[in-house]
Design a protein around this motif. Sequence first.
Motif, PDB file in Angstrom:
ATOM      1  N   ALA A  81       3.283 -25.407   1.854  1.00  0.00           N
ATOM      2  CA  ALA A  81       2.493 -26.249   1.058  1.00  0.00           C
ATOM      3  C   ALA A  81       3.187 -27.554   1.013  1.00  0.00           C
ATOM      4  CB  ALA A  81       2.223 -25.783  -0.235  1.00  0.00           C
ATOM      5  N   SER A  82       2.170 -28.789   0.837  1.00  0.00           N
ATOM      6  CA  SER A  82       2.940 -30.002   0.874  1.00  0.00           C
ATOM      7  C   SER A  82       2.882 -30.149  -0.728  1.00  0.00           C
ATOM      8  CB  SER A  82       1.911 -31.095   1.498  1.00  0.00           C
ATOM      9  OG  SER A  82       0.828 -31.403   0.912  1.00  0.00           O
ATOM     10  N   ALA A  83       3.997 -30.767  -1.358  1.00  0.00           N
ATOM     11  CA  ALA A  83       4.241 -31.020  -2.533  1.00  0.00           C
ATOM     12  C   ALA A  83       4.152 -32.372  -3.112  1.00  0.00           C
ATOM     13  CB  ALA A  83       5.931 -30.359  -2.750  1.00  0.00           C
ATOM     14  N   THR A  84       3.468 -32.529  -4.282  1.00  0.00           N
ATOM     15  CA  THR A  84       3.082 -33.949  -4.961  1.00  0.00           C
ATOM     16  C   THR A  84       3.889 -33.951  -6.375  1.00  0.00           C
ATOM     17  OG1 THR A  84       1.325 -34.350  -3.692  1.00  0.00           O
ATOM     18  CG2 THR A  84       1.536 -35.851  -5.361  1.00  0.00           C
ATOM     19  N   GLU A  85       4.648 -34.886  -6.504  1.00  0.00           N
ATOM     20  CA  GLU A  85       5.277 -34.820  -7.933  1.00  0.00           C
ATOM     21  C   GLU A  85       4.504 -35.758  -8.706  1.00  0.00           C
ATOM     22  OE1 GLU A  85       8.252 -33.589  -9.395  1.00  0.00           O
ATOM     23  OE2 GLU A  85       8.488 -32.434  -7.502  1.00  0.00           O
ATOM     24  N   PHE A  86       4.303 -35.187  -9.869  1.00  0.00           N
ATOM     25  CA  PHE A  86       3.486 -36.492 -10.932  1.00  0.00           C
ATOM     26  C   PHE A  86       4.475 -36.442 -12.101  1.00  0.00           C
ATOM     27  CE2 PHE A  86       0.151 -34.537  -8.470  1.00  0.00           C
ATOM     28  CZ  PHE A  86      -1.139 -35.404  -8.686  1.00  0.00           C
ATOM     29  N   ASP A 101      -5.186 -26.061   4.918  1.00  0.00           N
ATOM     30  CA  ASP A 101      -6.306 -25.224   5.354  1.00  0.00           C
ATOM     31  C   ASP A 101      -6.997 -24.754   4.189  1.00  0.00           C
ATOM     32  OD1 ASP A 101      -4.182 -23.991   4.957  1.00  0.00           O
ATOM     33  OD2 ASP A 101      -4.694 -22.372   6.156  1.00  0.00           O
ATOM     34  N   ASP A 102      -6.616 -24.827   2.953  1.00  0.00           N
ATOM     35  CA  ASP A 102      -7.330 -24.386   1.547  1.00  0.00           C
ATOM     36  C   ASP A 102      -7.436 -25.382   0.502  1.00  0.00           C
ATOM     37  OD1 ASP A 102      -8.148 -22.779  -0.307  1.00  0.00           O
ATOM     38  OD2 ASP A 102      -6.271 -21.664  -0.606  1.00  0.00           O
TER      39      ASP A 102
END
Length: 176
Positions: A81-86, A101-102
């Motif tokens: 999965a690609s991770a995004t930090e907030f 894909d999901d």
Amino acid sequence: MFAESRITGDHHMKLLTALLFATIGMGVGLPALAQDSAAAAKQTHKPAAKKTVKKKTEPTPQADAAAGDHEEDKEPDVTSASATEFACELGNKVTIYRNADDDKHIALRWKKQLLRLKRVDTTTGAHRFENRRSGWVWIDIPAKSMLLDAKKGQQLANECRNPDQLKAKAEETIKS
């Protein structure tokens, strides 16, 4: 003789008070006594309890959906999965993991927990994801995101922004 049989005002008040308490005591005791005797009468004429027999039923779509919620218990696999930090207020951090894909699920890391959340449709256009077991709700709008605990009715993290949202907010601040 007449003077001897006279009751003084003080004695009269004591007598009336005693009569009042006796009357109140009888009034309170009688309904309880009546209830006890009525309950005893019911017990002597009580019909035998019916036995309940459970019927086997086919699973309903709602039961199937509830059974599918067990996937929320499993720790999601975020290796591809690609991770995004907030970055959130009060120095809190949230990481969102998405699979290309999901688009119906995300994985969310908050502190030391990693949970799978399922997309919930909204009428506002906000991206809303929930994990019903934990109560976590992730709401993502263009300006910011927030993590809520629906079970406790409180915010866990507010004013959460990914790098793009932080950049847009900084540019907006400079303009004003």
